[in-house]
Every structure is written in C-alpha cells, then in structure tokens.
Design an enzyme around this catalytic site. Structure first.
Site, PDB file in Angstrom:
ATOM      1  N   ALA A  15       0.632  -0.934   0.122  1.00 46.71           N
ATOM      2  CA  ALA A  15       0.051   0.162   0.123  1.00 46.71           C
ATOM      3  C   ALA A  15       0.690   1.414  -0.168  1.00 46.71           C
ATOM      4  O   ALA A  15       0.606   2.499  -1.014  1.00 46.71           O
ATOM      5  CB  ALA A  15      -1.495   0.003   0.760  1.00 46.71           C
ATOM      6  N   CYS A 130       4.571   6.402  11.347  1.00 49.61           N
ATOM      7  CA  CYS A 130       2.871   7.474  11.140  1.00 49.61           C
ATOM      8  C   CYS A 130       2.279   8.542  12.480  1.00 49.61           C
ATOM      9  O   CYS A 130       2.394   9.554  11.537  1.00 49.61           O
ATOM     10  CB  CYS A 130       1.740   6.439   9.728  1.00 49.61           C
ATOM     11  SG  CYS A 130       1.907   5.456  11.279  1.00 49.61           S
ATOM     12  N   GLN A 157      -6.071   5.047  15.239  1.00 45.88           N
ATOM     13  CA  GLN A 157      -5.358   5.284  14.336  1.00 45.88           C
ATOM     14  C   GLN A 157      -6.526   4.010  13.522  1.00 45.88           C
ATOM     15  O   GLN A 157      -6.788   3.269  13.554  1.00 45.88           O
ATOM     16  CB  GLN A 157      -4.380   4.641  14.508  1.00 45.88           C
ATOM     17  CG  GLN A 157      -2.885   5.281  15.391  1.00 45.88           C
ATOM     18  CD  GLN A 157      -1.810   4.966  15.278  1.00 45.88           C
ATOM     19  OE1 GLN A 157      -1.628   4.652  16.861  1.00 45.88           O
ATOM     20  NE2 GLN A 157      -1.129   4.408  15.065  1.00 45.88           N
ATOM     21  N   SER A 160      -5.322   1.193   7.546  1.00 45.14           N
ATOM     22  CA  SER A 160      -4.074   1.271   6.517  1.00 45.14           C
ATOM     23  C   SER A 160      -3.154   1.754   6.729  1.00 45.14           C
ATOM     24  O   SER A 160      -2.071   1.339   6.500  1.00 45.14           O
ATOM     25  CB  SER A 160      -4.257   2.385   5.462  1.00 45.14           C
ATOM     26  OG  SER A 160      -4.933   3.424   5.711  1.00 45.14           O
ATOM     27  N   GLY A 161      -3.177   1.600   8.435  1.00 47.36           N
ATOM     28  CA  GLY A 161      -1.559   1.712   9.269  1.00 47.36           C
ATOM     29  C   GLY A 161      -1.130   0.612   9.290  1.00 47.36           C
ATOM     30  O   GLY A 161       0.211   0.210   9.118  1.00 47.36           O
ATOM     31  N   HIS A 243      -4.713   8.861  10.187  1.00 50.14           N
ATOM     32  CA  HIS A 243      -4.618   9.273  11.974  1.00 50.14           C
ATOM     33  C   HIS A 243      -5.473  10.186  12.183  1.00 50.14           C
ATOM     34  O   HIS A 243      -4.969  11.394  11.667  1.00 50.14           O
ATOM     35  CB  HIS A 243      -3.494   8.582  12.347  1.00 50.14           C
ATOM     36  CG  HIS A 243      -2.816   7.493  11.877  1.00 50.14           C
ATOM     37  ND1 HIS A 243      -3.565   6.355  11.437  1.00 50.14           N
ATOM     38  CD2 HIS A 243      -2.046   6.687  12.068  1.00 50.14           C
ATOM     39  CE1 HIS A 243      -3.267   5.207  10.713  1.00 50.14           C
ATOM     40  NE2 HIS A 243      -1.407   5.329  11.321  1.00 50.14           N
ATOM     41  N   ASN A 316      -2.242   8.811   6.791  1.00 53.37           N
ATOM     42  CA  ASN A 316      -0.811   7.908   7.201  1.00 53.37           C
ATOM     43  C   ASN A 316      -0.649   7.222   6.512  1.00 53.37           C
ATOM     44  O   ASN A 316       0.713   7.206   6.815  1.00 53.37           O
ATOM     45  CB  ASN A 316      -2.175   7.035   8.549  1.00 53.37           C
ATOM     46  CG  ASN A 316      -2.891   6.222   8.012  1.00 53.37           C
ATOM     47  OD1 ASN A 316      -3.762   6.566   7.635  1.00 53.37           O
ATOM     48  ND2 ASN A 316      -2.746   4.856   7.618  1.00 53.37           N
TER      49      ASN A 316
END
Lengths: 348, 348
Positions: A15, A130, A157, A160-161, A243, A316
């Site tokens: 990603a 991030c 958060q 996608s982190g 985030h 993020n």
C-alpha cells in the site's frame, strides 16, 4: 534534467510502496529512471507509475549498483537485510520501517521539522512512525515558541496503518456482519469492525506497546531535545485512512489558543482547520489523500498554568509514510546529499 | 413484596427507556406496578416488560398522582417541564437528562461512588452523563487512595449515545457506502461511518463542547471535591455500543500500576481486564450488554512523578444510562427515600 538520478522503490507492491510511486510521479521527482523492487513472489508484477507501468524486479543484495537513491517500504526485516548492501553500493536509503529509526548512525527526519539532520548522513535515513510524523509537524512551531515540556497523546489510528491487509480486514468484517456471517480475525487479534483496539504493534516489558514507545522516543530524537516528555495511548479505530490524535501539551511559556492558531497557520505542512462556530474541525474521513497535517479543536487547558488541547489529523499513508519519505528524498537532492561517504559503516 | 410501589418509565419508547424497562425486569425491581409514558405521538404503543407488554400512556402534567418513583429518559426539555410536576405530586424523579445535573437542589449520583448524596434529596435526582459515569466509577477508588489532582481524558464514544437515531445513521451510512450510494448525514453534521467526529453536543463559548464540560463539572460534583481538575476531548467513533476512554491521571500520592490494579479489582462495579501478555484489554465491541466498568492498559506514566494511564470501557446504554438510573432507584428504595419532603421546591 541533465544529471543522472536513478531512484528505486523497494516494496513497490504494498500500500505504501504504491503510494510512493504515485507521490514521486505527482511531485515530478527529478529522477532520470525509476525502478520498482519487491520480494521474489511479486517479481514480474506491473505497478503503475503515472501513465506508465513498471515491471517489479526481484529484490536481491546485488541490485543496488547504479541506483542512486532507494526508498524502502518493505518492512523491518527486509530493510535490516538489504539497506546495508544498498549503502555499500553507494545508494542512499530512505527507509520507512522501524529498523533504523533509533540507530545513532541514522538521522530520523521530518523535513518540515529537522531537515538539517540530513547533513552528514551515513547512507541510511529513517522515516519516522506515522503517528509521530503528524504530531511533530504540528508541535514543532509550538515547541519553538513556548517550549513543550510534556505531551499526553491518545491516538485514533486507521487500519491502513497495517497496510493493505488491515484495509481488507475491516472491509470484510463489515460485509460479514451486515450479511449475518461471523467475521473472522486474521490481521488483528480481535474484531476491528465497530470496535476500538487499544493495541498497536507488540507489547513491551513496561506494558506500553511498541507504537506508544515509538511516539515517546522518536519525538525526542526528531526534536533533538530529551527534555520533551511524551506519554501515549495508541488505539486502532474502524477507519480506513487518516490517523487522528487528541493531544494535550504543557508548555514552559504561556501560549493562548489564539497564539497557537496564528503560529500554526504560518507553519510549513500545517493547515489550521479550527472554527467551532462553523463546525470546522479536521476529521479522518475528510482528509484522505491530502498532504497537510490538519490541526483543530485548539483550546486552552485550564487544569494547568500553560496547557493546550488540540486535535491533529493527517493521511497516514501520505504524510505518515509515502509523502514524508519522498520529501526526504527531495531534500537530499536539493541539498546535494545523494551520496554515501562511508560505504562500510553498516556492513560490520 | 407487601408495600405498594408504583414505578413509571418516562420516555419508554426510546433506546434508553426500553433498556430501563429491561433492566427493571432483569433486576427484579420491587415495584408492585410499572407504567410506561411517552409523548402523545407514542401513546398506545406497546413496549416489552419481561414476558409482558406495557401500553404506553401519554405524558401529561397531571399523571404523576399515585406514582411513587419515575425514571425519566425523555430529554432535557421534557424533564424540565414535567419533573417539577412529578415531585409536586410526591413522585420521586430519577432523571437521565442534563436538565438537573448541575442544579444545587439535585444530587448527581453514581451509586458505587456517592450513594450517600441521596440522603435529604428534594425529589429530583440526576443521573450523570454516560462518559462521566464510567470514568468516576473507575477513578473513585484511586482518588480515595492517592487523591487525583488532574485528569486528561480523550473519549471514543459510540453512536448509541445519540439514541436510536445515531445507531440507524451509522448503519445506513455503512450500507450506502458499501452499495455505492452517497451516504446522507441526518443526525450528525458529518459522516460518522469510517470517520471520527471530535464534536459531541454543542460548542460553548470557551470552544469546548458541552459534553467535554459535563465531564469537567460533573466529576467535581460527584466526587464533591473541587480540587479534582479534569480536561476532556470528546470524540464520536463509528462504534454502535460502549464508550471507551483513554485516561491519564496525576495523583498526589505515588501509586504503582500494580497497586492500582489491586485496588480496582476490589472496587464495586469495576472489572480489571488487564493482562497485555495475554492480549487482555477491554474493548467496546466486547463489553456490550455488560453491567461492569472495565479497566485495562494500566501503566505508570513516567513523564510525571505520580502518573497513570488507563483505558476504561463500559456499555453507555447500560451503566452509562439505564442501569445507573435503576441502581439509583434501588438505593432510594433500600434507604427508604422514596418520598418528597418539600413538594414545592421545584415549582417556583
């Protein structure tokens, strides 16, 4: 663009890797050639780079000859293994993993905050976590003006982190729940759909998570100021991108909310989005794809003499990862620092 | 059960009103008769009470004659209008709205914390705000042991705090997004699905929300200790049930995380759920329908001399509203306080 500059994205199929390629193209990064690398499993895959496509090459120790700059987003283990070989071949590494962040040989850089730390680098530059990046972008101008003594931060958060698999897990669980199926937990230890997990990265000896301690240690390193004390609670929420952070600071000098707003509105990389009367405040659902760190809900905290509360939101995957890494690469080019002086420093 | 005790639930068709009826039945509240009231619009509707059904009666000023105890969850305006008439008729009111909470004539009660405040009540007792209730249940034993000086809290609040319409909005928006339709915002000013809103209740002059200031003022009133300073950031998250809170406290006396765990594990209404090694921590998605206030992630905060971080989760519709109100009613019965001494005090 006369000078040769070959840039590689390592971990190009993930990603963040994909977002790095997108960001390099969008910002017209002055590369004469861009190459994409990933593990053997992904070699041969095509990844988009602007209108073009790049064929992903297999990451090996000997691929860095002739590459000037490599932006890594391939995880800590891969970075630990391959970054020294890159530097040894004269290729400067900007690494998005946690592998090198606290290494004294490696600067940890957020360009708006401490670009100067790039001078005299040793070939590997670390991109911070991030949740740290967006916090220090917002806090730096306040620290410069009023000296921050203490930070209490609670994070909200996005999945996608955790990369593509976090995004897929939330999506699948929501679909399952809305279709009467029992959702499975593959990526997170518990359901993330319609839930909050006070647990990001692994737990450490002191009962904090590694994510929480990253915010503590990385902030000190980036500010180059051990007097800034941070305590953090990191929480995963069922949001796809961006985030958010609820941040309480105590400063040495008095600073009004109004002063903070003025200061932040002049700070690089920051957008003040703060007008409660107009229901103006930043939100993760509305900052996706944006490059700025948004700050709102700035209020004086009356429980201490010099305190402020604020709410910080950033994408993020962009500022928290891909964009910050590309900005570091841009600084390196601009400062003519795309060279490795001691090629063996990481090879011992 | 020899003594006559007629109990009314006012606002019986709402999410909390229904939960109140359920709770009265589950806990075998010693009522000889239970009646249900709501606005004219809902009169005639049947609401479940155990195996039986109650026919909702229309709420009017003169309905309280012969009712001993009324539990209100009908909003602030209705409570302001009807509660004085109830008290005037000799009916003790336990009110879930914000209408009477800061009124000096009305005790504000969380039974585990300050049941004694019920003695000498004037006919209207206020139920605190949901986010305050779970926080004071968890903090009271720590305050007693080490004296809390300052609280920094960030909330993660469920949509059910807005009632049935909050639940429906999140559900509808998720369905719309997953079906490619633009989601509408009817209940919240912005999308709540996959988003976080740093905005609960209205904004006040000082740029805090009313929800945030409730946590500040109600905590002081419940603890009966103006030296406890609270600063809050209240955030709505895309979760259906249960509020979570990231709470940082500073105490006068030193208290280790271990001491806090022991103390909390003996406290009424609290369950310590805190073993990071076993991935044990409370989560909103896993506390639904539970009566306890769960505390986990208890850690020493090294940025100050005497600091602790913790993570508090409770079912906002149960302990945060219906259960706490029914517990107050139980205390009133047990303490033989189901009587109004000065029937005119709220009629001026």
């Amino acid at each position: 663009m006369s000078k040769k500059l070959t840039v590689a994205v390592v971990g190009a199929t993930g990603a963040v890797g994909r977002e790095m390629l997108k960001t390099l193209h969008e910002r017209e990064f002055p590369a004469t050639e861009v190459r994409a690398f990933a593990s053997a499993r992904s070699a041969g895959i095509k990844v988009p780079f602007g209108e073009r496509e790049l064929t992903v090459e297999e990451l090996k120790e000997d691929v860095f000859e002739g590459i000037d700059l490599a932006i890594f987003s391939a995880g800590g283990a891969a970075s630990q293994k391959f970054s020294p070989h890159a530097a040894h071949a004269g290729c400067v590494v900007v690494d998005n993993s946690a592998a090198w962040r606290m290494d004294e040989r490696c600067p940890l850089v957020v360009p708006e905050v401490n670009a100067g730390a790039l001078n005299g680098h040793n070939g590997i530059i670390a991109n911070p976590n991030c949740s740290t990046i967006q916090m220090v972008v917002a806090l730096k101008p306040l620290h410069d003006a009023a000296k921050i003594k203490r930070v209490v931060v609670s994070t909200y958060q996005a999945v996608s982190g955790t990369g593509q698999k976090g995004i897929e897990e939330l999506e699948r669980q929501v679909r399952d729940l809305f279709n009467g199926r029992d959702p499975e937990n593959n990526t997170y230890p518990y359901r993330i759909a319609f839930n909050c997990l006070p647990h990001i990265d692994v737990f450490l000896e002191n009962d904090y998570t590694k994510e929480e301690m990253k915010m503590v240690h990385e902030t000190v390193k980036i500010f180059n100021d051990p007097s800034v004390k941070v305590t953090a609670t990191c929480v995963r929420v069922p949001v796809f991108y961006c985030h958010a952070e609820s941040v309480n600071i105590e400063t040495e000098k008095k600073m009004s909310a109004r002063d903070a707003r003025v200061m932040l509105s002049q700070a690089p990389g920051v957008r003040v989005f703060d007008n409660p009367r107009e229901l103006m405040y930043p939100m993760p659902g509305y900052c996706v794809g944006d490059d700025f760190t948004f700050v709102g809900r700035i209020r004086e905290d009356e429980t201490i003499e010099n305190g402020l509360n604020m709410w910080i939101v950033a994408d993020n995957v962009r500022k928290g990862a891909a964009l910050n890494a590309v900005q570091i690469a841009e600084e390196l080019v601009q400062r003519e620092l795309v060279r490795v002086t001691d090629k063996d420093i990481f090879m011992s």
